[in-house]
Motif scaffolding. Structure first.
Motif, PDB file in Angstrom:
ATOM      1  N   PHE A 178     -37.477  32.153 -16.549  1.00  0.00           N
ATOM      2  CA  PHE A 178     -36.761  32.202 -17.635  1.00  0.00           C
ATOM      3  C   PHE A 178     -37.507  30.650 -19.158  1.00  0.00           C
ATOM      4  O   PHE A 178     -37.906  31.093 -19.994  1.00  0.00           O
ATOM      5  N   LEU A 389     -17.905  39.452 -21.084  1.00  0.00           N
ATOM      6  CA  LEU A 389     -18.756  39.839 -21.094  1.00  0.00           C
ATOM      7  C   LEU A 389     -19.764  39.222 -22.424  1.00  0.00           C
ATOM      8  O   LEU A 389     -20.569  38.241 -22.261  1.00  0.00           O
ATOM      9  N   LEU A 397     -26.084  32.397 -25.593  1.00  0.00           N
ATOM     10  CA  LEU A 397     -26.001  32.432 -26.945  1.00  0.00           C
ATOM     11  C   LEU A 397     -26.687  31.291 -27.382  1.00  0.00           C
ATOM     12  O   LEU A 397     -27.580  30.634 -28.009  1.00  0.00           O
ATOM     13  N   LEU A 423     -27.405  32.675 -17.235  1.00  0.00           N
ATOM     14  CA  LEU A 423     -27.638  33.906 -16.770  1.00  0.00           C
ATOM     15  C   LEU A 423     -27.641  34.642 -16.423  1.00  0.00           C
ATOM     16  O   LEU A 423     -27.718  35.279 -15.593  1.00  0.00           O
ATOM     17  N   ILE A 434     -20.770  45.603  -9.356  1.00  0.00           N
ATOM     18  CA  ILE A 434     -21.050  46.778 -10.665  1.00  0.00           C
ATOM     19  C   ILE A 434     -21.927  47.345  -9.161  1.00  0.00           C
ATOM     20  O   ILE A 434     -22.480  48.717  -9.904  1.00  0.00           O
TER      21      ILE A 434
ATOM     22  N   VAL B  14     -36.738  35.760 -25.940  1.00  0.00           N
ATOM     23  CA  VAL B  14     -35.755  34.943 -25.142  1.00  0.00           C
ATOM     24  C   VAL B  14     -34.089  35.720 -24.855  1.00  0.00           C
ATOM     25  O   VAL B  14     -33.731  35.774 -24.462  1.00  0.00           O
ATOM     26  N   ARG B  15     -34.107  35.845 -26.690  1.00  0.00           N
ATOM     27  CA  ARG B  15     -32.793  36.236 -26.927  1.00  0.00           C
ATOM     28  C   ARG B  15     -32.824  37.535 -26.932  1.00  0.00           C
ATOM     29  O   ARG B  15     -31.708  38.816 -26.606  1.00  0.00           O
ATOM     30  N   ILE B  17     -34.442  39.721 -24.621  1.00  0.00           N
ATOM     31  CA  ILE B  17     -34.177  39.486 -22.770  1.00  0.00           C
ATOM     32  C   ILE B  17     -32.556  39.279 -22.385  1.00  0.00           C
ATOM     33  O   ILE B  17     -31.736  40.054 -21.982  1.00  0.00           O
ATOM     34  N   VAL B  18     -32.159  37.901 -23.308  1.00  0.00           N
ATOM     35  CA  VAL B  18     -30.281  37.987 -22.445  1.00  0.00           C
ATOM     36  C   VAL B  18     -29.345  39.234 -22.771  1.00  0.00           C
ATOM     37  O   VAL B  18     -28.980  39.820 -22.449  1.00  0.00           O
ATOM     38  N   ILE B  21     -30.706  42.767 -20.972  1.00  0.00           N
ATOM     39  CA  ILE B  21     -29.349  41.852 -19.629  1.00  0.00           C
ATOM     40  C   ILE B  21     -27.985  42.552 -19.693  1.00  0.00           C
ATOM     41  O   ILE B  21     -27.532  43.772 -18.614  1.00  0.00           O
ATOM     42  N   PHE B  22     -27.410  41.607 -20.829  1.00  0.00           N
ATOM     43  CA  PHE B  22     -26.169  42.016 -21.105  1.00  0.00           C
ATOM     44  C   PHE B  22     -25.884  43.644 -21.476  1.00  0.00           C
ATOM     45  O   PHE B  22     -24.976  43.677 -21.218  1.00  0.00           O
ATOM     46  N   VAL B  24     -27.604  45.500 -20.007  1.00  0.00           N
ATOM     47  CA  VAL B  24     -27.769  46.774 -19.212  1.00  0.00           C
ATOM     48  C   VAL B  24     -26.208  46.911 -17.951  1.00  0.00           C
ATOM     49  O   VAL B  24     -25.324  47.329 -17.658  1.00  0.00           O
ATOM     50  N   LEU B  25     -25.465  45.454 -18.211  1.00  0.00           N
ATOM     51  CA  LEU B  25     -24.551  45.344 -17.750  1.00  0.00           C
ATOM     52  C   LEU B  25     -23.705  46.539 -18.134  1.00  0.00           C
ATOM     53  O   LEU B  25     -22.660  46.725 -17.755  1.00  0.00           O
ATOM     54  N   LEU B  26     -23.226  45.851 -19.665  1.00  0.00           N
ATOM     55  CA  LEU B  26     -22.492  46.667 -20.646  1.00  0.00           C
ATOM     56  C   LEU B  26     -22.536  47.962 -20.376  1.00  0.00           C
ATOM     57  O   LEU B  26     -21.123  48.645 -19.926  1.00  0.00           O
TER      58      LEU B  26
END
Lengths: 481, 607
Positions: A178, A389, A397, A423, A434, B14-15, B17-18, B21-22, B24-26
């Motif tokens: 990444f 989260l 960030l 991350l 989950i 990159v942001r 992607i972050v 990912i979050f 998806v989790l949420l």
């Protein structure tokens, strides 16, 4: 040790928002650990046998360590990065040879009553060494030679963790991809890596024949896409499958041996590739060569997955098999199920602090370490999980922003490496509670119970803070936070 | 961004992607926490309660299939405060059923959390009480099934152990336990806890239809697995009765398998009194404070001087070392005299050979043998000879744990060279240690080790590790170590002479003719162990029949006097019972049972 002489205040230039986020995460962790480890009616509230008391002590130790990191001159890290890396490799080897075995992994080192997982600390050194290497004057992300150096830097510790039987925590280094992407790694390098990783996972699930057929189709179609020689492709496919079936029948009829179709297809494919190469050479098709090379590489990957798989510890194998649905393990599905029930039953607002029945009855395994997220999910509900989260996301960030603000490549690479590790940990840990990622014993950063994990993350993060603070205090105009 | 800071489009990707990912989790969290209600939403808590289903504990059978420990159904009573009606309920009657004062009941209810289920009964209630409670129909009061132990024969207190609520430290160590669970304490219950306990289940139960088949089973409980132990219940009970009013132990082993047929630690206690319930605490404290220490399992823990029974080992070592032949004769004139050392002996003819020395238990004979072993010319010093002697003794299972499956096994004690160096400031020789030859001195053995010695001789040179469990439900075999023959360092060919001597001791002209059983060729060796606290300990090891032995036994009666006076009749009766299944000497049974031995050394402590 060198101290910053020009510093008036210890916290000058330190990103206060980031520090606040850090403290918030640690406190959330302590609250959740208290809930998961408090036994009702137990005497000695502050007894050292309680996990929450131990964690509180670790928090204090970590904060002290963090402040020490801020006191040190940030340029120090650049200087000693390689030495630290060497020391880390040495430490990993020493752990491998003389370490204590925990859950079958020889990845722990015992100092009296304290157990440390050395990889946790080695990560810091690896990130620093990567940053140092990539900030060298003549380093180019596009040079294959330089990339090999980075790969070497990462694969040596990864190899040792495989030897230690602790592949799980070694895989964290994969997250550096990444960071490399951020540094400008050729996306045509990223795609094959992801493709091969995907293939690696698929090779567990599907039979080799199915995968080989799929690969042949994928590559023929992409060849057709890139060159537009559809007719040749169709002819090639038809000829290949005819030949393989013929070979299969002939061998089985004449020798009466049980020659599998996979073998005949493989032989036919290899023979056909010679023809294709000759054709490509004559027609001067460079892409065809590339395709053939990629195809051979992909086929070569297939058997390695089994070799790697056999290297994993039995419980890891089982976790992967369970996750991929190859095998049903009641115990493991039970763990994940319990964890999902705990989180799922939280609803919007949760059951209230210390009132989560799943956690209280001890039905969630490892509830204060790897499955700590369940405690949040059950007792604080969706509001709680979202809050945690978002805290982590904001923190990541923020770290990335620190990286972007860095003037030196060193700081940028380091900050991104830290962000990538966080991350990766978050994705794997929350994902497993989950049920969207296989169970791997990876803690939730700053929140899970565990002294060595908390301390190492704190040191890692505060080094980033210190690099950031130096950049900020050197800026001509003092920007607002 | 400031000047000089390089930004790149990659930083943006990159942001993204972050964020992805979050998201998806949420997204997944939204699904399992808010949309999918199969995991039980908060709203379900009003209608459903999570019931932890405690599995029945595995039962314990004896070797003939008779139940030694079985389960009795009972109930825990708990409340969820939220479900209780505002008007309150008849606390007096509920308190009476729970056998607690109404004030305590009210206090417990008030201190329990609002939403979470909390147990309010201190002890489980019986089925009858549960039915009476159901009739009261109190809202918010729930019962859940438990099982406690019940012992049909009321024997083997120390052997079986007991169960109790799991202590707090254990919960912290082992996550699979939680408060209120039961756990094995002592004995078999503890040694086989992992087999017996089973796995808890979890049911999401409709509060208003508790028996509805649609109640979601979140996890099936797994019943504890039964075990069949090697004990013969009838023999065990008989042995316990014989040991009444005495302090000591009996261990009987089947030599061909190492299975323990009976294991008595006297005084014993009634396991029924240790069942979880109101009486347990009092009973436990009573036994705990009993100066004769019934809770101490003498059969596997106590260190007793083996006395003359140890002469067998001395003789065997002598033969193996080549310093003794069966026909060697030594004189004995009321003991062994040399220099300042004097070890007395009773009156018998002299000189005598090995067989008669064993039969009549001559002290002097074995003093000679012991000296010859240690002062062998091949050793530079007697101390080296002692090291060799100790290795032999170790191979017989003395001075170490036998690794049986019984927890808390003691190791006995066999002194080491270092021990004597310290004790005698390095100046000691074979004469100093002479009392070891006849099983006195610093030697300490558990009755289990002594029974094992009987089994070794019965087998002519080897033993199987004594064990207490024969079969485990759902398991084909026991641990491998129980199927291996463990040979001593003495060649099996030397054992026949010793067996001869033991046979002679019972059947011709020895010290233990009271153990004679017509047609069974009993072999035995008595022991009379001197001790500083009072009367001699009476001990006897024996096996029968001589060919293909079926039982090997060790009896140890503290302060019982001569070996022949107390231990021999007890062992003989147990052998008779086991071999013939009848008792032809009821008068002897009467006599043994009635004999009360005075123990001033124990009972004095009381005050």
């Amino acid at each position: 040790m060198e101290y910053r002489a020009d510093k008036i205040s210890l916290f000058k230039g330190v990103d206060r928002v980031a520090v606040l986020l850090y403290i918030a995460l640690v406190v959330v962790g302590l609250i959740a650990i208290f809930s998961a480890s408090w036994v009702e009616g137990s005497e000695n509230f502050f007894s050292f046998s309680h996990n929450y008391v131990k964690q509180a002590v670790w928090i204090v130790i970590s904060l002290v360590a963090g402040v020490v990191m801020l006191l040190l001159d940030a340029s120090l890290w650049h200087k000693i990065a390689y030495y630290l890396y060497g020391a880390a490799i040495l430490l990993l080897l020493v752990t491998y040879l003389f370490g204590t075995e925990v859950n079958g992994a020889k990845a722990w080192f015992k100092f009296g009553p304290i157990q440390l997982q050395t990889m946790e600390f080695a990560k810091i050194a690896i990130a620093l060494a990567c940053a140092r290497l990539m900030s060298e004057y003549n380093f180019s992300i596009h040079s294959a030679k330089d990339l090999m150096k980075v790969a070497l830097l990462l694969f040596v510790p990864l190899g040792i963790t495989v030897l230690q039987n602790d592949t799980g925590s070694g895989l964290v280094l994969c997250s550096f991809l990444f960071m490399l992407y951020r540094e400008g790694l050729n996306k045509w390098l990223c795609i094959p890596i992801i493709f091969i990783a995907g293939l690696f996972i698929l090779s567990f699930i599907f039979s080799p024949t199915a995968l080989l057929v799929t690969l042949i189709l994928v590559f023929t179609v992409s060849e057709g896409l890139s060159d537009g020689r559809w007719r040749a492709c169709v002819v090639y496919l038809a000829a290949l499958f005819m030949a393989s079936i013929l070979l299969y029948l002939v061998v089985n009829i004449f020798t009466e041996s049980s020659f599998s179709y996979f073998n005949s297809l493989l032989i036919a494919t290899i023979l056909s590739l010679i023809v294709v190469c000759v054709y490509a050479y004559r027609a001067r098709l460079r892409t065809l060569f590339v395709m053939v090379a990629l195809f051979v590489a992909s086929v070569a990957i297939l058997p390695t997955s089994n070799a790697v798989f056999s290297k994993l510890r039995p419980h890891q194998q089982k976790r992967i098999e369970v996750f991929l649905g190859i095998e049903e393990d009641l115990n493991l599905t039970y763990n994940v199920r319990q964890s999902k029930i705990a989180i799922g039953s939280g609803g919007w607002f949760g059951k209230g602090y210390l009132e989560g029945s799943q956690i209280r009855y001890g039905l969630v395994p490892e509830r204060h370490t790897d499955f700590i997220f369940c405690s949040v999910g059950e007792e604080f509900g969706f509001i709680g999980t979202t809050f945690v989260l978002l805290l982590i996301a904001a923190f990541i960030l923020r770290l990335m922003r620190m990286g972007d603000n860095q003037r030196e490549t060193f700081g940028r690479v380091y900050c991104y490496a830290v962000a990538s590790i966080l991350l990766f940990h978050t994705l794997i840990n929350v994902g497993m509670t989950i049920g969207i990622v296989p169970v791997m014993g990876i803690p939730l950063p700053l929140i899970s119970y565990g002294g060595s994990s908390l301390l190492s993350f704190t040191v890692m993060i505060f080094i980033a803070f210190s690099l950031d603070a130096q950049t900020r205090s050197e800026l001509p105009t003092n920007r607002s936070l | 961004m400031n000047g000089g800071v390089t930004t790149s489009p990659r930083a943006f990707v990159v942001r993204i992607i972050v964020a992805l990912i979050f998201t998806v989790l949420l997204g997944r969290l939204i699904y399992i926490q808010l949309i999918d209600d199969s995991y039980g939403n908060l709203s379900d808590q009003i209608q459903y309660r999570d019931v932890v289903v405690h599995p029945p504990r595995g039962e314990i059978y004896d070797r003939n299939g008779e139940l030694l420990a079985q389960n009795r159904l009972c109930y825990d009573v708990s409340i969820i405060r939220r479900d209780m009606s505002k008007e309150g309920f008849d606390t007096l009657r509920v308190a009476a059923l729970l056998k607690m004062s109404p004030e305590v009941l009210v206090k417990r209810i008030k201190s329990s959390p609002y939403r979470v289920e909390r147990r309010i009964s201190t002890y489980p209630i019986s089925v009858e009480e549960k039915l009476l409670l159901d009739e009261l129909n109190v809202a918010g009061l729930y019962t859940s099934q438990r099982t406690v132990r019940q012992y049909p024969r009321k024997i083997g207190g120390n052997l079986l152990g007991s169960i109790s609520e799991v202590p707090e430290e254990k919960i912290r160590q082992d996550e699979s336990y939680s408060a209120g669970d039961y756990i094995g304490r002592e004995g078999l219950e503890l040694a086989y806890e992992s087999v017996l306990r089973g796995e808890k289940g979890l049911i999401m139960q409709d509060k208003y239809a508790p028996l509805d088949s649609r109640n979601t089973v979140l996890k099936e409980p797994v019943s504890g697995r039964s075990i069949v132990c090697t004990i013969d219940a009838e023999l065990q009970q008989f042995a316990e009765e014989l040991m009444e009013n005495k302090v000591g132990a009996v261990v009987a082993i089947e030599p061909s398998t190492g299975e323990i047929l009976a294991m008595v630690s006297a005084p014993t206690f009634n396991p029924d009194e240790m069942i979880i319930g109101r009486e347990r605490g009092n009973n436990y404290m009573r036994e705990q404070n009993n100066p004769r220490r019934p809770l101490w399992n003498r059969a596997v823990r106590s260190r007793y001087p083996p006395g003359s029974t140890f002469k067998l080992v001395t003789g065997l070592i002598g033969m193996q070392e080549g310093v003794l032949r069966p026909h060697y004769q030594y004189p004995c004139h009321k003991g062994y005299h040399l220099g300042g050392e004097h070890i007395g002996c009773h009156e018998h003819r002299s000189p005598i050979d090995l067989r008669y020395a064993i039969a009549t238990s001559c002290n002097a004979y074995f003093c000679y043998v012991f000296r010859n072993v240690l002062e062998n010319k091949k050793f530079e010093r007697a101390k080296d000879g002692f090291d060799v002697w100790r290795e032999y003794v170790d191979s017989f299972g003395f001075g170490r744990k036998l690794e049986s499956d019984f927890l808390g096994e003691g190791s006995g004690y066999v002194p080491t060279r270092q021990f004597y160096d310290k004790m005698y400031h390095k100046s000691w020789n074979a004469l100093t240690l002479l009392s070891l030859s006849i099983g006195q001195g610093e030697l300490g053995c558990t009755p289990l080790q002594m029974a094992n010695l009987a089994a070794i001789v019965a087998n002519r040179g080897y033993y199987y590790i004594p064990h207490i469990v024969r079969e485990i439900e759902g398991q084909d075999s026991l641990d491998r170590r129980f199927y291996e023959r463990h040979y001593t360092k003495v060649d099996p060919k030397h054992f026949d002479v010793v067996v001869d001597g033991m046979w002679r001791g019972v059947n011709v002209d020895g010290t233990c003719q009271g153990a004679y059983l017509r047609g069974w060729d009993v072999c035995g060796k008595t022991g009379t162990a001197q001790n500083p606290r009072g009367e001699d300990h009476s001990t006897f090891i024996s096996f029968a029949p001589r060919k293909n032995p079926r039982i090997a036994i060790a009896v140890y009666v503290e302060h019982g006097g001569w070996g022949a006076s107390m231990a021999v009749p007890i062992a003989s009766l147990i052998e008779e019972k086991y071999l013939t299944d009848t008792i032809c000497r009821p008068h002897l049974v009467e006599y043994v049972k009635k004999t009360k031995i005075a123990y001033p050394m124990y009972d004095r402590k009381k005050r």
